[in-house]
Design a protein around this motif. Structure first.
Motif, mmCIF file in Angstrom:
data_model
loop_
_atom_site.group_PDB
_atom_site.id
_atom_site.type_symbol
_atom_site.label_atom_id
_atom_site.label_comp_id
_atom_site.label_asym_id
_atom_site.label_seq_id
_atom_site.Cartn_x
_atom_site.Cartn_y
_atom_site.Cartn_z
ATOM 1 N N CYS A 1 8.843 0.187 -0.636
ATOM 2 C CA CYS A 1 8.142 0.941 0.430
ATOM 3 C C CYS A 1 8.120 0.036 1.867
ATOM 4 O O CYS A 1 7.893 -1.100 1.779
ATOM 5 N N ASP A 2 8.579 0.558 2.950
ATOM 6 C CA ASP A 2 8.352 -0.182 4.284
ATOM 7 C C ASP A 2 6.982 -0.081 4.625
ATOM 8 O O ASP A 2 6.447 0.784 4.258
ATOM 9 N N ILE A 3 6.432 -1.270 5.039
ATOM 10 C CA ILE A 3 5.196 -1.286 5.704
ATOM 11 C C ILE A 3 4.780 -0.455 6.665
ATOM 12 O O ILE A 3 3.725 0.203 6.773
ATOM 13 N N SER B 1 -0.801 -6.682 0.635
ATOM 14 C CA SER B 1 0.498 -6.244 -0.455
ATOM 15 C C SER B 1 -0.097 -6.386 -1.581
ATOM 16 O O SER B 1 -0.043 -5.656 -2.416
ATOM 17 N N THR C 1 9.550 -5.137 5.076
ATOM 18 C CA THR C 1 8.790 -5.372 6.275
ATOM 19 C C THR C 1 9.860 -6.257 7.304
ATOM 20 O O THR C 1 10.334 -7.247 6.664
ATOM 21 N N PHE D 1 7.667 -4.289 -1.453
ATOM 22 C CA PHE D 1 7.500 -3.699 0.000
ATOM 23 C C PHE D 1 8.556 -4.416 0.707
ATOM 24 O O PHE D 1 8.909 -5.446 0.602
ATOM 25 N N TYR E 1 8.007 -9.067 -1.691
ATOM 26 C CA TYR E 1 7.772 -8.709 -0.642
ATOM 27 C C TYR E 1 8.785 -9.181 0.325
ATOM 28 O O TYR E 1 9.129 -10.242 0.497
ATOM 29 N N CYS F 1 1.656 1.749 5.590
ATOM 30 C CA CYS F 1 1.757 2.558 4.281
ATOM 31 C C CYS F 1 0.692 2.169 3.242
ATOM 32 O O CYS F 1 0.619 3.119 2.416
ATOM 33 N N CYS G 1 1.718 -5.327 -6.003
ATOM 34 C CA CYS G 1 2.868 -5.613 -5.347
ATOM 35 C C CYS G 1 3.725 -6.433 -6.177
ATOM 36 O O CYS G 1 3.210 -7.504 -7.007
#
Length: 256
Positions: free
Chosen positions: A54-56, A89, A80, A78, A97, A63, A94
């Protein structure tokens, strides 16, 4: 293994998909989304998901709104361009990252971490070393507030708020002063400035040779080949062009 991909930039989404198909061909991409609303709909329709990438920053906001008021226990990687969302996150299962620009090797490490931490019962624990590393970075990171430079026989300081942008020319890096055409040599490479010296919430590298200051930005205009041209508070004729592959991230940065 089934996963979802939430990414609003088509090129970035395709990049993630290509890496998965190349390095994890047995993983099944069940769905993709570019917005919060699309993501919520997909999650409701897919109850047997093992992983979310998932892109933030999505097309309609952060998101994290996807996961509000939901008791989701699905591991998330995540993506970003910024590190200031790291703490938030960890409130949402999470696993890793990953900072942009996205590197294949870094995403593969995130996949490996997921595989190591997650059992057949789809439970996962966050690596405490990862939490410590992020906390240390956020707590102790100190960005530069002034630069020492030379004018004739004098050494002077230029405050960070006086700088319109940094640029490289003939292997020399200069800072350009806000409101004038004056430039000053700085003893840092653009890579050092971008990665270690400047606050990423205030400065953005728009192409290979220029880093701009948000405080100096006046306006931006569409430019040919999908690029953007920036106008800043500096009296010179240097074209400040956002590279096409950075336009999406640059807009996200402006909206942070």
């Amino acid at each position: 293994m089934k996963l979802l991909i939430f990414e609003d930039e088509p090129l970035a989404q395709q990049r993630v998909i290509q890496i998965i198909r190349k390095k994890r061909p047995d993983w099944e991409i069940t769905g993709t989304a570019q917005s919060i609303e699309e993501a919520k709909t997909i999650i409701k329709k897919n109850t047997d998901i093992d992983l979310i990438i998932c892109d933030i920053h999505l097309a309609d906001g952060d998101c994290f709104k996807i996961f509000e008021n939901q008791n989701l226990q699905i591991p998330i990687i995540f993506l970003t361009a910024y590190d200031q969302h790291a703490l938030e996150s960890f409130n949402h299962y999470c696993i890793d990252y990953v900072l942009k620009p996205l590197q294949e090797s870094r995403l593969i490490k995130a996949f490996e971490k997921y595989e190591q931490l997650c059992t057949g019962e789809k439970s996962a624990e966050v690596d405490p070393n990862l939490i410590k590393a992020v906390m240390d970075k956020i707590t102790h990171k100190a960005y530069k507030h002034r630069f020492l430079t030379k004018v004739g026989n004098k050494m002077i300081f230029k405050d960070i708020h006086e700088i319109a942008y940094f640029y490289a020319e003939d292997k020399i890096v200069y800072l350009k002063e806000i409101g004038t055409s004056k430039k000053f040599i700085v003893n840092f490479s653009l890579d050092d400035l971008e990665k270690n010296v400047l606050d990423p919430a205030q400065f953005y590298r728009i192409n290979r040779s220029i880093i701009v200051n948000l405080e100096a930005l006046i306006e931006m205009k569409s430019y040919h080949n999908g690029r953007l041209k920036l106008i800043v508070k500096s009296t010179d004729d240097l074209d400040l062009i956002v590279a096409r592959e950075r336009v999406g991230q640059f807009k996200d940065w402006l909206n942070q």
